[in-house]
Structure formats: C-alpha cells, structure tokens
Design a protein around this motif. Structure first.
Motif, PDB file in Angstrom:
ATOM      1  N   PHE A 122      -6.882  -5.429  -2.439  1.00 56.48           N
ATOM      2  CA  PHE A 122      -7.994  -5.488  -3.380  1.00 56.48           C
ATOM      3  C   PHE A 122      -7.672  -6.488  -4.483  1.00 56.48           C
ATOM      4  N   THR A 123      -8.640  -7.341  -4.806  1.00 53.59           N
ATOM      5  CA  THR A 123      -8.463  -8.289  -5.910  1.00 53.59           C
ATOM      6  C   THR A 123      -8.930  -7.698  -7.233  1.00 53.59           C
ATOM      7  N   ASP A 124      -9.545  -6.547  -7.202  1.00 53.91           N
ATOM      8  CA  ASP A 124     -10.023  -5.887  -8.419  1.00 53.91           C
ATOM      9  C   ASP A 124      -9.181  -4.638  -8.658  1.00 53.91           C
ATOM     10  N   PRO A 129      -6.795   3.669  -6.506  1.00 55.71           N
ATOM     11  CA  PRO A 129      -7.171   5.084  -6.380  1.00 55.71           C
ATOM     12  C   PRO A 129      -6.266   5.980  -7.215  1.00 55.71           C
ATOM     13  N   ASP A 130      -6.728   7.166  -7.514  1.00 53.29           N
ATOM     14  CA  ASP A 130      -5.872   8.166  -8.135  1.00 53.29           C
ATOM     15  C   ASP A 130      -4.845   8.608  -7.104  1.00 53.29           C
ATOM     16  N   LEU A 142       2.495   1.247  -2.901  1.00 53.04           N
ATOM     17  CA  LEU A 142       1.516   0.602  -3.770  1.00 53.04           C
ATOM     18  C   LEU A 142       2.152  -0.601  -4.455  1.00 53.04           C
ATOM     19  N   ILE A 143       1.497  -1.768  -4.344  1.00 52.39           N
ATOM     20  CA  ILE A 143       1.934  -2.988  -5.014  1.00 52.39           C
ATOM     21  C   ILE A 143       0.895  -3.354  -6.064  1.00 52.39           C
ATOM     22  N   TYR A 158       0.819   6.386 -11.250  1.00 53.44           N
ATOM     23  CA  TYR A 158       1.787   6.308 -10.148  1.00 53.44           C
ATOM     24  C   TYR A 158       3.229   6.426 -10.648  1.00 53.44           C
ATOM     25  N   TYR A 159       3.437   6.204 -11.932  1.00 53.39           N
ATOM     26  CA  TYR A 159       4.773   6.349 -12.500  1.00 53.39           C
ATOM     27  C   TYR A 159       4.997   7.760 -13.054  1.00 53.39           C
ATOM     28  N   THR A 160       3.945   8.557 -13.103  1.00 52.40           N
ATOM     29  CA  THR A 160       4.079   9.936 -13.551  1.00 52.40           C
ATOM     30  C   THR A 160       3.774  10.938 -12.441  1.00 52.40           C
TER      31      THR A 160
END
Length: 263
Positions: A122-124, A129-130, A142-143, A158-160
C-alpha cells in the motif's frame, strides 16, 4: 494469596523461526539518511531464505514505486520463491546486457508456485490495519517505510500490541527522533543504525547504551563501523553485552569495556 499462572491464558501463536541472530519477535527500526543502504538491507532480510520467517507480508510506504519493491512484489505475487526473487537481483547485470525488463520476465514465468507468501503493498499509510485484524495463524510481517504522513497511532499499535497478533515489524525511517518516543522508540527491541550525526548519536546512546560503555567508546565503535561503505551498527535489546547486543552489521559482535556502575 499465591499468584498462579493458571489465571493467565497463553496465546497459541503459529511458531516462526527467524534467524538466531534476530529476536524471536521483532519490533525493529532501521534508521539512516536517504541512499545509505536501508532498502538494500531490507530486501536482503526479506529474500535471503534463512533470515525472516513470514508468510504474510504487509508493506506500507510512499516510495513503493522503487524498482526494488516492484520486483519483490511482482515476484512474490507470481509465486516465485524468495531465492528465485533474490536471484533476479543478483543477476541484474545480465538483465541490463540483454535490455530485459525484470518485471516482464517475471510475468512470463510459468513455474509451479514456489511459496505460500501472501503480499499486501500500500502506498497510503492510512490503510495500515489494526493489529487485531491480523490472523494469529499467519506469520505476519509489517514493513513501514517512512510512514510519517499517515496516522502514527496505527504504526504505534504494532510496537505495543503486535506480538499478540503474531506480527514482526520493521519501521524504516530517516530520523530516529521523528518517531514517537513512548510507543515506538521505547518498545522497539532491534535497532539498526546507518551513519548518524553527533547530536543524534548522543541521544541514542542515552536511550539505550548508557551503563554499557562510555559515550566516547560508543562513538568510536560507531565511527569504526561506518568507515566501511553501507555498514551499519546493530543494537539488539533482547541480548546483553556478552551475547550480541552490539554488532557491526548483523553478525560481528562488539564487546564493550564495561563501566563499573558502582564506582
């Protein structure tokens, strides 16, 4: 009253097998200025078969038009194995000699599907997603590539909470200090640094290295690593100073002179 583990519920996540030099669950940052080698390192981690273990890849960023991302995306979507896609990069001189477009060559591949990797590009960054929307039965990766223009709360989640949904994460950024401190920077566990200026290096030292070595030694270590083109400093917060916390690249350990904190 005794506290019993019987009253906690263990998540039965699909087991992944990242390389032993990487954390079993990654909340990573790759930091460096433009054209320093961040994308090349990331592509290597994604395509070298023995590094990252994933079967659902999510990539977000506004630079996904780059040839590297396009080749990887098309190759994985067409069912090529990681090694087959990696071979395209390794043989790019041959593509240049015969003036062949690697994307067109990939489109002509009729091989049986060699991988089970799902891909979403995705470019946006607003489309992130949650974590709870991800399947825990998949090895999610996830990048986030310089997603500063999107809502940071989506990346912060994603870090929590990423681990509970079996998701490894890498945030690629030109600036460490533009990232939210109390969510991303304080919860990350794997930091890769390409050359930094003295100010940034001093603050990174204060965040993660104070007590392991002097600031002078840390700066000297980084300077020595960065004297080699495209080399990077790794700080693995899941390891201690004797088991690989500090490294040149991913596999050369550095053992600092330990500070006597009781002095």
């Amino acid at each position: 009253m005794n506290v019993s583990s019987a009253f906690s519920w263990k998540n039965r996540l699909t087991k992944r097998n990242n390389n032993p030099l990487l954390p079993s669950n990654i909340r990573g940052l790759i930091i460096g200025k433009s054209n320093c080698g961040k994308t090349t390192l990331l592509i290597n981690l994604l395509l070298q078969p023995s590094w990252l273990d994933y079967n659902h890849l999510y990539v977000f960023g506004n630079t996904l038009h780059q040839q590297e991302y396009q080749i990887m995306k098309r190759g994985l979507e067409m069912g090529l194995s990681k090694q087959q896609v990696a071979n395209i990069f390794k043989n790019q001189d041959q593509f240049d000699q015969i003036k062949a477009n690697p994307l067109e060559v990939i489109d002509q591949c009729n091989n049986d599907k060699k991988n089970d990797i799902k891909t979403d590009f995705f470019t946006d960054c607003i489309m992130i997603p949650d974590p709870k929307e991800l399947s825990i039965d998949e090895k999610n990766l996830l990048i986030l590539n310089d997603c500063f223009l999107g809502p940071q709360n989506k990346a912060e989640a994603y870090y929590t909470r990423g681990r509970q949904n079996n998701c490894d994460t890498f945030y690629i950024s030109q600036s460490y200090f533009r990232l939210p401190r109390h969510t991303i920077r304080e919860n990350m566990n794997f930091l890769i640094l390409f050359p930094q200026d003295v100010r940034n290096l001093t603050h990174i030292y204060a965040d993660h290295c104070d007590g392991d070595m002097s600031l002078k030694e840390f700066k000297s270590f980084c300077k020595q690593v960065w004297s080699n083109d495209h080399h990077f400093v790794t700080i693995d917060l899941t390891s201690d100073i004797m088991t690989g916390k500090y490294r040149q690249n991913l596999d050369t350990f550095y053992f600092p002179t330990v500070i006597n904190t009781s002095a």
